[in-house]
Design an enzyme around this catalytic site. Structure first.
Site, mmCIF file in Angstrom:
data_model
loop_
_atom_site.group_PDB
_atom_site.id
_atom_site.type_symbol
_atom_site.label_atom_id
_atom_site.label_comp_id
_atom_site.label_asym_id
_atom_site.label_seq_id
_atom_site.Cartn_x
_atom_site.Cartn_y
_atom_site.Cartn_z
ATOM 1 N N CYS A 42 0.818 -1.214 0.000
ATOM 2 C CA CYS A 42 0.000 0.000 0.000
ATOM 3 C C CYS A 42 0.852 1.265 0.000
ATOM 4 O O CYS A 42 0.327 2.368 -0.154
ATOM 5 C CB CYS A 42 -0.950 -0.001 1.198
ATOM 6 S SG CYS A 42 -2.128 -1.369 1.149
ATOM 7 N N TYR A 272 -5.495 -24.815 2.050
ATOM 8 C CA TYR A 272 -6.213 -23.623 2.492
ATOM 9 C C TYR A 272 -5.860 -22.463 1.563
ATOM 10 O O TYR A 272 -4.828 -22.498 0.894
ATOM 11 C CB TYR A 272 -5.797 -23.246 3.918
ATOM 12 C CG TYR A 272 -6.015 -24.351 4.933
ATOM 13 C CD1 TYR A 272 -7.103 -24.317 5.792
ATOM 14 C CD2 TYR A 272 -5.121 -25.414 5.042
ATOM 15 C CE1 TYR A 272 -7.301 -25.314 6.733
ATOM 16 C CE2 TYR A 272 -5.310 -26.418 5.990
ATOM 17 C CZ TYR A 272 -6.404 -26.367 6.830
ATOM 18 O OH TYR A 272 -6.605 -27.338 7.750
#
Lengths: 545, 545
Positions: A42, A272
């Site tokens: 970010c 997963y």
């Protein structure tokens, strides 16, 4: 136990470190295709703009630091090329040497993220994207070189952050966006101030337009125009990196992301998946969707570690809170917007306010616009948006928390939010949203939206502007008559029969006016958000919703 | 319907305007003893300091503006001297003419507020207080005159705001506080940074001391000292103005405030009361208490208007969110603090963190300290406190909202809070509190509080500081041994048998260290909040809790 994790950013690294804290004896191997793990994705636009001037600040961890503290076996520039769920093994390729090898696992966690969408355009091979440190190095290389002009394709969060940061570096910046507005997560009237802010800071906007070809130093637009472009950056969105999973026969969801249950289990045993690559349950609809945001990625990473370690976990639908800075403004959103509610044909009430960031009598208060979307049957909060100079983040965070806590729209009025005059108001902007919601719920107020006004006026409604004559003279909605609020009781007999719409600057005086007229027996609605929302919607956006 | 309202600020005026919007035909009379209604009482200290330079900015409404817009009959300098509930009448005295008259009502709303406590000290008649515009005029008159020194009695919210503002006007300022800490709503280790900040800005603090007499230009302290004081301001607290109600036979509650039910009804028919004068239901305990804050006063004012107008209302227990600025810091609190929990012998868990206001890799992040108090049986949030340079208001507001919404401490980890690097972190400070709470709840972490450490060390525990040698050398807790976290696995055999306490700078590395040692079979707890909390508690406050 041996756990293999594919992807060393956000979700993957949260999973790895939490796994270590829970399982001192586990063997934990992290494969990362790129050269860096745990970097500040970010922050990339702000490094490009020089706000973050130290590249090392982006690199929060290294394979060495993660080995020293967490005994993680982190291998960068190493790509997992296939998964064999039956054999519980992955094939990995060392991208430096090209050597392939097989790594077995007891449990496998996929955290491959999402990749920037790059459309198939002539010349697109010249376009840059912004996903990782190598990408930003390329961008900075271009900007530090001879580049003077930039075209950013896409006016979403990353496109806007890039526009600001490339302006900061002195480039001429054009943003090309297919939609008629910037910032798709916001409704058009809420995004309009951001477009104004971009333009005021020298960013050229090409809304409702698209890039059809990329030339050597310019791009061609869908309307036939050309825009100089030493640098072209694609920022039209991301798609989940589900190819590896799909190739292994793992199921995907309706939006193309890896399908997982509440415990992050995929359709393959012992496999997963977390983060931007997976579909998440939307808190408003209960439906599966894509929410490529850092917060859910990190919390899913921790959650999958808990699951693998046998700890109980809570299901976590997402509300999708997001924020972006745009020069002196910030814009934030949570939940659904009005466009999405309308498209889904879901009933809603919309509320617009234009409060100040703190008490107006204390210097420095900055204006903001807030929007709340409410379920008319349950009074549940469906979403919210905000744009302004200060304090928008706080209000959206409070509303996001209220949504999770099941606080209804009307109950926002009851929240006790920290008040001293430099920080808020005795009736905080969030409280005021609640007061309006409560009036709508109780029927003590009825409003009309900016985009519903033309039809009402066409049907013969009379529009009464209750601002002062001076305010009215400075700009008003065509066709409005002006009767100042404080004179309304005495002049109500001037109004014709039939439907009335009252309006003021932000909706507050209009509410009082509507209360007066209603009690005089009039059929009256208040223009939600007043003249300011109407201008942002009907004037500053190119199309009605 | 004729409604008489006693008191024209906050609750009283919220009631009056809402009543008008709901009842265009009601006669509404507001009696205000002072010269002003609807003034910005929370702005008074900042007007005294010149931050708000226009006195008119404090006067949000006038009797004339309220008559024009809401047809309110507002009479200032008019005191209600008695109530006759049987006759539904009040006696009022015009404070300008001294003329008394009787005013009947159908419904009576009492909103008399709370008055500053002025102890019976020699010379106290010279002391100023700060409740209304007349008070601040007196204070400004003194400061604009020859005053060079000021003593503020009481280091609560108003005392601290006054200290800052009188410093701003160039006075030598001493704050005298009976407690050993400033800011009683906070626990001592959370208030310590505020005391530091006050001292760093030239405010002299006399903690654990009191004023015993006020002389012509100085005050005498309990320890025998004297402090120059051209101006003395009493800010030791407020008491509810219940005398008028008591004289009318209206019941009060255990804390001396007017007793009301959930609909603001007093024990007398057709008499309601709101605001600082009434007792409110505490959300944590369900008990009656005094919470003299603007937000509950305003919302009670609106609520009583709804009740009188026959609208349904929601019960509204209070969490008591409050904030104060102190030069470059802000300090905020909600719910119960640890002192109160201990005094009530109520079980709790305390969590201290020291996060940054936004992502550390983005410039300008400011440090803060947060504290969360949790019910160990239900995981409910009992309270929170924060102190720091930026973003404390947001985190306390989010936690206050979570409390109202029944979001548990562990579930704070799941909140999606707006993240871009200039506004927050992917794992927001509120999320981190939730992660710690979740670890404590699940038993994957065990902590010890700063004030419990001496007893643990006395009982033979070994204190292991896992910071770097350089950090350790710069200051450490007496008796600690230093084993850097990244070397801990290899050096764990150096540790003695028996209880271990690990510590680091803020508690985060200590958590990882504790996880390693626990899995090696050690009996270990992590010092909550690390060295930083310990310093704030054990060093910077004068006494342990």
């Amino acid at each position: 136990m041996k756990v293999v994790i594919v992807g060393g950013v956000a979700g993957g690294m949260s999973a790895a470190t939490r796994l270590r804290r829970l399982n001192e004896d586990a063997r934990i191997v992290v494969f990362e295709r790129g050269a860096h793990v745990s970097f500040a994705n970010c922050g990339l636009p702000y490094y490009a703009g020089g706000v973050i001037d130290d590249r090392d600040a982006l690199l929060l961890q290294t394979p060495e630091s993660l080995a020293a503290r967490f005994e993680l076996d982190v291998r960068v520039r190493t790509e997992v090329t296939s998964i064999d769920p039956e054999a519980r093994a992955v094939t990995v390729r060392d991208l430096t040497t090209g050597v392939e090898s097989v790594e077995t696992y007891d449990e496998l966690v996929l955290s491959p993220g999402a990749s920037p969408i790059v459309p198939d355009l002539p010349g697109v091979e010249r376009a840059l994207v912004l996903r990782d440190v190598e990408d930003v190095d390329r961008l900075v290389g271009a900007v530090d070189g001879s580049a003077r002009t930039a075209v950013i394709v896409g006016a979403g969060f990353i496109g806007i952050e890039l526009a600001e940061n490339l302006r900061r570096r002195g480039l001429d910046v054009t943003v090309v966006e297919l939609a008629d507005q910037v910032l798709g997560p916001l409704d058009p009237e809420m995004a309009a101030p951001v477009a104004d802010e971009l333009r005021a800071n020298g960013v050229r906007l090409e809304l409702g337009n698209q890039v059809t070809a990329i030339g050597a130093d310019a791009v061609t637009l869908g309307d036939g125009g050309t825009v100089p472009a030493d640098v072209v950056v694609m920022a039209i969105g991301v798609r989940p990196e589900s190819a590896l999973a799909v190739a292994a026969g793992i199921a995907t969801g309706p939006r193309g992301g890896i399908a997982v249950d509440e415990t992050m289990r995929t359709s393959a045993d012992h496999v997963y998946a977390v983060g931007d690559a997976v579909e998440k349950i939307d808190a408003v609809s209960g439906q599966s969707g894509l929410v490529p945001l850092a917060n859910p990625a990190n919390r899913q990473g921790r959650l999958v570690a808990d699951v693998i370690s046998g700890l109980p976990v809570r299901p976590r639908p997402v509300v999708g809170t997001a924020i972006v800075g745009a020069f002196t403004l910030m814009a934030a959103a949570v939940g659904w917007n009005e466009k999405r509610l309308r498209a889904a044909d879901r009933p809603y009430r919309a509320i617009h306010t234009h409060p100040q960031s703190h008490a107006g009598y204390y210097p420095g208060a900055q204006g903001m616009s807030l929007k709340l979307l409410v379920d008319p049957d349950t009074d549940a909060i469906l979403g919210a948006q905000g744009v302004g100079g200060e304090g928008v983040d706080k209000r959206i965070d409070v509303i996001a928390t209220a949504m999770v806590g099941g606080v209804t729209a009307s109950e926002l009025a009851d929240l006790e939010l920290a008040y001293a005059p430099q920080f808020g108001s005795a009736k905080d902007p969030v409280n005021m949203l609640g007061y309006v919601a409560d009036n709508l719920r109780a029927g003590t107020a009825a409003t009309i939206q900016w985009h519903e006004l033309p039809a009402a006026l066409d049907a013969g409604a009379t529009l009464v502007d209750v601002r002062t004559p001076a305010e009215f003279a400075a700009g008003s909605i065509p066709g409005a008559v002006n009767i100042e609020l404080d004179a309304l009781r005495g002049r109500a007999d001037e109004l014709p029969a039939g439907e009335l719409v009252v309006t003021c600057q932000v909706g507050q005086r209009g509410h009082t006016a509507a209360r007066i007229l209603r009690q005089l027996g009039c059929d009256v609605r208040n223009l939600d958000g007043g003249y300011r929302t109407w201008v942002a919607g009907a004037v500053r956006t190119d199309t009605l919703v």
